[in-house]
Each structure stands twice: as structure tokens, then as C-alpha cells.
Write a protein that holds these residues in place. Structure first.
Motif, short mmCIF file in Angstrom:
data_model
loop_
_atom_site.label_atom_id
_atom_site.label_comp_id
_atom_site.label_asym_id
_atom_site.label_seq_id
_atom_site.Cartn_x
_atom_site.Cartn_y
_atom_site.Cartn_z
N PRO A 109 -56.61 -27.37 37.33
CA PRO A 109 -57.78 -28.48 37.44
C PRO A 109 -57.71 -28.79 38.79
CG PRO A 109 -55.30 -29.02 37.35
CD PRO A 109 -55.56 -27.06 37.16
N SER A 110 -58.80 -30.08 39.27
CA SER A 110 -59.43 -29.91 40.72
C SER A 110 -58.60 -30.63 41.72
CB SER A 110 -60.49 -30.59 40.45
OG SER A 110 -60.56 -31.41 41.81
N ALA A 111 -57.66 -29.85 42.61
CA ALA A 111 -56.68 -30.39 42.99
C ALA A 111 -56.76 -31.23 43.99
CB ALA A 111 -56.49 -29.01 44.45
N PHE A 112 -58.55 -31.09 44.61
CA PHE A 112 -59.19 -32.37 45.32
C PHE A 112 -59.00 -33.17 44.77
CE2 PHE A 112 -62.73 -34.63 47.30
CZ PHE A 112 -62.44 -34.75 48.33
N THR A 113 -59.48 -33.27 43.21
CA THR A 113 -59.06 -35.00 42.53
C THR A 113 -57.77 -35.25 42.37
OG1 THR A 113 -61.44 -34.53 41.74
CG2 THR A 113 -60.06 -36.10 40.50
N GLN A 114 -57.13 -34.81 41.92
CA GLN A 114 -55.92 -35.28 41.98
C GLN A 114 -55.56 -35.62 43.38
OE1 GLN A 114 -53.27 -33.44 38.90
NE2 GLN A 114 -54.14 -31.54 39.57
N ALA A 115 -55.60 -34.82 43.70
CA ALA A 115 -54.81 -34.98 45.60
C ALA A 115 -55.62 -36.89 46.07
CB ALA A 115 -54.96 -34.70 46.89
N ALA A 116 -57.11 -36.69 46.08
CA ALA A 116 -57.95 -37.89 46.40
C ALA A 116 -57.16 -39.17 45.70
CB ALA A 116 -59.12 -37.75 46.23
N LEU A 117 -56.91 -38.89 44.61
CA LEU A 117 -56.66 -40.25 43.39
C LEU A 117 -54.98 -40.52 44.03
CD1 LEU A 117 -57.83 -39.18 39.86
CD2 LEU A 117 -58.58 -40.95 41.34
N ALA A 118 -54.21 -38.87 43.81
CA ALA A 118 -52.91 -39.77 44.85
C ALA A 118 -52.88 -40.20 46.13
CB ALA A 118 -51.99 -38.74 44.55
N ALA A 119 -53.74 -40.28 46.58
CA ALA A 119 -53.36 -40.75 47.74
C ALA A 119 -54.19 -42.00 47.95
CB ALA A 119 -54.53 -40.16 49.20
N PHE A 120 -55.48 -42.22 47.14
CA PHE A 120 -55.99 -44.01 46.99
C PHE A 120 -54.12 -44.80 46.12
CE2 PHE A 120 -57.36 -47.46 44.11
CZ PHE A 120 -58.28 -47.79 45.27
N HIS A 121 -53.89 -44.18 45.08
CA HIS A 121 -52.90 -45.04 44.66
C HIS A 121 -51.92 -45.26 45.78
CE1 HIS A 121 -49.13 -45.11 42.43
NE2 HIS A 121 -49.35 -46.15 41.55
N ALA A 122 -51.53 -44.77 46.56
CA ALA A 122 -49.97 -44.48 47.50
C ALA A 122 -50.10 -45.47 47.88
CB ALA A 122 -49.81 -43.15 47.83
N ARG A 123 -51.61 -45.76 48.45
CA ARG A 123 -52.44 -46.56 50.05
C ARG A 123 -52.42 -48.48 49.07
NH1 ARG A 123 -53.31 -44.56 54.82
NH2 ARG A 123 -53.01 -42.73 54.94
N SER A 124 -52.98 -48.33 48.22
CA SER A 124 -53.98 -49.00 47.94
C SER A 124 -53.05 -49.55 46.49
CB SER A 124 -55.24 -48.98 47.36
OG SER A 124 -55.71 -48.32 48.51
N GLY A 125 -52.44 -48.50 45.51
CA GLY A 125 -52.22 -49.09 43.52
C GLY A 125 -53.41 -49.41 43.31
N TRP A 126 -53.32 -50.20 41.83
CA TRP A 126 -53.96 -50.19 41.05
C TRP A 126 -54.41 -51.63 41.44
CZ3 TRP A 126 -56.15 -46.01 40.82
CH2 TRP A 126 -55.43 -44.78 40.31
N ASP A 127 -53.62 -52.38 41.51
CA ASP A 127 -54.01 -53.99 41.01
C ASP A 127 -55.23 -55.07 41.39
OD1 ASP A 127 -51.38 -54.16 40.16
OD2 ASP A 127 -50.30 -54.80 41.73
N ALA A 128 -55.68 -54.22 42.72
CA ALA A 128 -56.59 -54.83 42.91
C ALA A 128 -57.66 -54.31 42.36
CB ALA A 128 -56.50 -54.81 44.63
N LEU A 129 -58.13 -52.94 42.09
CA LEU A 129 -59.36 -52.74 41.25
C LEU A 129 -59.56 -52.71 40.19
CD1 LEU A 129 -62.19 -50.53 41.67
CD2 LEU A 129 -59.90 -49.00 41.25
N ILE A 130 -57.90 -52.79 39.15
CA ILE A 130 -58.22 -52.95 38.13
C ILE A 130 -58.57 -54.25 37.61
CG2 ILE A 130 -56.24 -53.06 36.15
CD1 ILE A 130 -55.46 -50.44 36.45
N ASP A 131 -58.02 -55.22 38.50
CA ASP A 131 -58.34 -56.60 38.12
C ASP A 131 -59.68 -57.68 38.58
OD1 ASP A 131 -55.43 -57.41 37.70
OD2 ASP A 131 -55.04 -58.16 40.36
N ALA A 132 -60.39 -56.91 39.73
CA ALA A 132 -61.79 -56.42 40.07
C ALA A 132 -62.34 -55.52 38.51
CB ALA A 132 -62.31 -56.38 41.12
N TYR A 133 -62.26 -54.92 37.85
CA TYR A 133 -62.70 -54.50 36.68
C TYR A 133 -62.47 -55.59 35.53
CZ TYR A 133 -63.89 -49.88 38.96
OH TYR A 133 -64.52 -48.93 39.28
N ARG A 134 -60.88 -56.12 35.40
CA ARG A 134 -61.38 -57.14 34.57
C ARG A 134 -62.32 -58.48 33.94
NH1 ARG A 134 -54.78 -56.40 34.78
NH2 ARG A 134 -54.76 -55.27 32.19
N GLU A 135 -62.13 -58.59 35.94
CA GLU A 135 -62.89 -59.78 35.96
C GLU A 135 -65.12 -59.84 35.97
OE1 GLU A 135 -64.54 -63.85 36.86
OE2 GLU A 135 -62.67 -63.13 35.84
N ARG A 136 -65.03 -58.53 36.54
CA ARG A 136 -66.44 -58.58 36.47
C ARG A 136 -66.99 -58.25 35.00
NH1 ARG A 136 -69.83 -56.13 40.27
NH2 ARG A 136 -68.68 -57.67 41.58
#
Length: 402
Positions: A263-290
């Protein structure tokens, strides 16, 4: 490749754009909601501090740093897994082919919820598997009829191995299987000695924020679960996962290693970094509303243009990306798709979701990525084509009567 059992399913052209086309065809997420500045900074930091590792080959495992991001997503729908049961994929499409190649044997039969996601049909057929529609009724998959269907097919000499389904905000219908049916389906599958393949791209995109427990969460020992970041983050990263029972996880890991090496180590690391810093709540809530807003705009426009008691019928989904229209008296939506394209609007004819060409009286509309200001215009163009087809049909009937 065992493609001689049946030709691979035709994949619809989903992503064409340009000119004045209003596309209701492709199920694309709305990436305007991604925090691109934050992502750019995080990825730049990743390249500066660990680029030589992130850009190197890796092993066919989900990176340790990404496991919490996946388990967080799965737990929101009652899913249960750990690192040992996870297999990385380049999105669910790769996972479907890996399951077809790594779990089943060429010539075996897969029962499919219909209408079915055409990518699943194509993957299973490419792996040399036969497809057969699973028994269904008005409530969706019919657990009561499942054992008899399997027994009949086996008596005919077919080796029935798996049941494929997309139980939450299904592509293409938007339907969701009830919790009661989920329990019944799992019991019936065990009775019939069937492994369930649960495809779950849209489960977190309920418009009201509520979720339904996954089949995997209810029975992790008899369900292979396909997850992806494509719909809750971004498809261009091509990152997903399989959560499988331990004996199957290792087999699937070997299969994916043959398919992609790593797998892409870069992709996995980028997603892991986003989750560690921001979590999923804000982005998923925004998608749901849109998507809630855009679904409402499309459904309202359809009601304004076509009414609610005419030959075209549909249900408003509670989540996901799609509306599914069917003509009560039959219609050739392949022909209508050509007429619609001439009017600058596109959709996917229902035959793409059939296992044997059925579904010609239906069509799928994707609302997820259409600019909100163009939804009503696109529906107006589409409705003109659909009404024109009705007028042509009426004139033809009148002419034959005379």
C-alpha cells in the motif's frame, strides 16, 4: 485471469465533464469541504520529516498509525476490529477483486443484492465467479427465503460461497436494511453456510447523523467488511481496508500483496496525521449536511417537475449519494440517457446495475457533487426528456390503436 466464465460487467462512464453538461452520473464526493490548507501543511511536514520512509515500499499491513483512524470510523457503526484483522486496499474496488481472487474459487456463485453496484459485479466476474440475485422483497434482502434459494442452487450443482450486499444507503437505490433484518440475515447466512461480504462506503453519511450497526459489528466472524476513505475523505488518495475474520485476513493480505506489492505508505501516513490532529467529526458532519441539502434540492425539483403520482417513482433516501427512479409502466432508460445527453444532462441507466441486463426501467441520479445552483436546472432538463418519452409513448399507442 478467469474471465471466460462470464464477461466482465460493463462499467458506466461516470466522470465525464465539460461544456454545459450537468452530471448526475458519478458518485463523487464534494471536495470543496476538505481543509486543503491544513492538509497541505500536514503533507509538507510529512515530506520534510519522513519523506524517505513515506515514499518507500511498505508491507501489506495497515500502518500502525492509521489503525486508530480506521477503528474510530468502524466503531461509529458498531464495528469491531484490530490491526491483525485489517488488510489495506487502494479503495473498496481493489478489496472486491481481492475477495473474489483470495477467498472464492473460480466457478463458484456469489449471491448479490440487486440492483447491484456494477464495480462489484465486474470484480467478481473478473475473478471467474458466477453471480445470482439474492432473494428480496419490499423490505430488501429476504432472510426467510435465503436458505431455500441456496439449497436450490446447490441442488442444481452450483457452489454458492458468498453473499454480497451494500446494506446502508445502498448504491444505487439509497435503501437501508433494517436492524431486525440484519440479525435475521446473519442467522440465515449461518444456516446456509454463507460468508457475507459487506460493502460500506456510505454508512457514516446519514443526513441526520444517526448510524445503523454494521453486519460486521453484529457478526465479525462471518462477515468480510469493506471500508474506504473515498467517501468520508477523498477518493484520490485511493485508500481503504478490509476487516476480515483472522483466518481470511492473512489470505487476503497475500492476495493484495500480489495485486499491489504494497500500500501507499504516504497515503496512510497522511490520513493518520489528519485523524490525529483533527479527528473525523467536523469533516463528516460537514459532508452529511452538504449531501442532506443537495438531496433535498434534487427531490424537491423532481416533485415539482414530475409530480408524485406519475409513472416515475422514487423514495427520498436518508443518506448516501443517490436517488433511484423507476418507471411504473416500463421505460428504456438507455435510450433516454442518449436523449438526456443531447440536452446537457447525464445519469446512469438502470441496466448497469442489473446482473443480466435487467433494470431498463430505472435510472440513478447522483446529487453529491452537483453545484447546488444547477440541481434544479439539471432536473428540469432531465424532466423534459422523461416527459418527452411519455408523449412519444402515448402517440405511439394512439397510432397503433387507430
Amino acid at each position: 485471469m478467469w474471465t471466460d466464465v462470464r464477461p466482465a460487467a460493463e462499467m458506466p462512464q461516470l466522470f465525464e465533464r465539460g461544456g454545459d453538461l450537468i452530471s448526475f452520473a458519478g458518485g463523487l464526493p464534494d471536495l470543496d469541504l476538505l481543509p486543503l490548507k491544513e492538509l497541505s501543511e500536514q503533507m509538507g511536514r510529512l515530506m520534510r520529516l519522513g519523506g524517505r520512509i513515506a515514499l518507500q515500499y511498505s508491507t501489506p499491513h495497515v500502518a500502525k498509525a492509521l489503525v486508530p483512524a480506521i477503528t474510530d470510523l468502524m466503531a461509529r457503526e458498531g464495528g469491531r476490529t484490530d490491526a491483525g484483522n485489517l488488510v489495506p486496499t487502494a479503495g473498496s474496488q481493489m478489496g472486491l477483486l481481492a475477495i473474489g481472487l483470495g477467498v472464492a474459487v473460480p466457478g463458484e456463485t456469489v449471491l448479490c443484492q440487486t440492483p447491484a453496484y456494477p464495480g462489484a459485479a465486474a470484480a467478481f466476474r473478473t475473478a471467474g465467479l458466477r453471480l445470482h440475485g439474492a432473494p428480496e422483497d419490499a423490505g430488501g434482502l429476504d432472510p426467510q427465503a435465503l436458505p431455500a434459494t441456496v439449497a436450490r442452487l446447490r441442488a442444481e450443482g452450483q457452489r454458492v460461497r458468498m453473499l454480497y450486499c451494500n446494506p446502508t444507503f445502498q448504491n444505487p437505490t439509497g435503501a437501508t436494511l433494517s436492524v431486525e433484518r440484519r440479525h435475521q440475515l446473519l442467522d440465515a447466512a449461518r444456516e446456509a453456510d454463507l460468508l457475507i461480504v459487506e460493502d460500506n462506503p456510505y454508512g457514516l453519511l446519514g443526513f441526520d447523523g444517526r448510524t445503523v450497526q454494521t453486519l460486521q459489528g453484529l457478526d465479525p466472524e462471518n462477515v468480510i467488511h469493506l471500508g474506504t476513505f473515498s467517501k468520508v475523505f477523498a477518493p484520490g488518495l485511493r485508500c481503504g481496508w478490509i476487516a476480515a475474520p483472522a483466518p481470511l485476513a492473512e489470505r487476503l493480505r497475500r492476495t493484495t500483496e500480489v495485486m499491489a506489492l504494497s500500500p501507499s505508505a504516504f497515503t496512510q501516513a497522511a490520513l493518520a496525521a489528519f485523524h490525529a490532529r483533527s479527528g473525523w467529526d467536523a469533516l463528516i458532519d460537514a459532508y452529511r449536511e452538504r449531501y442532506r441539502e443537495r438531496c433535498g434540492l434534487m427531490a424537491d425539483a423532481l416533485e415539482d417537475e414530475l409530480g408524485t403520482d406519475g409513472p416515475w417513482q422514487w423514495r427520498r433516501p436518508d443518506g448516501g449519494f443517490y436517488l433511484w427512479l423507476r418507471h411504473t409502466a416500463g421505460a428504456d432508460t438507455r435510450r433516454l440517457a442518449l436523449a438526456a445527453a443531447e440536452q446537457g444532462v447525464s445519469f446512469v441507466p438502470g441496466t448497469h446495475f442489473g446482473l443480466d441486463g435487467e433494470g431498463g426501467d430505472a435510472l440513478r441520479l447522483a446529487f453529491s457533487n452537483v453545484p447546488r445552483g444547477r440541481i434544479a436546472e439539471g432536473v428540469s432538463r432531465l424532466a423534459a426528456v422523461l416527459r418527452g418519452a411519455e408523449a412519444d409513448a402515448g402517440a405511439d399507442v394512439e397510432g397503433r390503436t387507430v
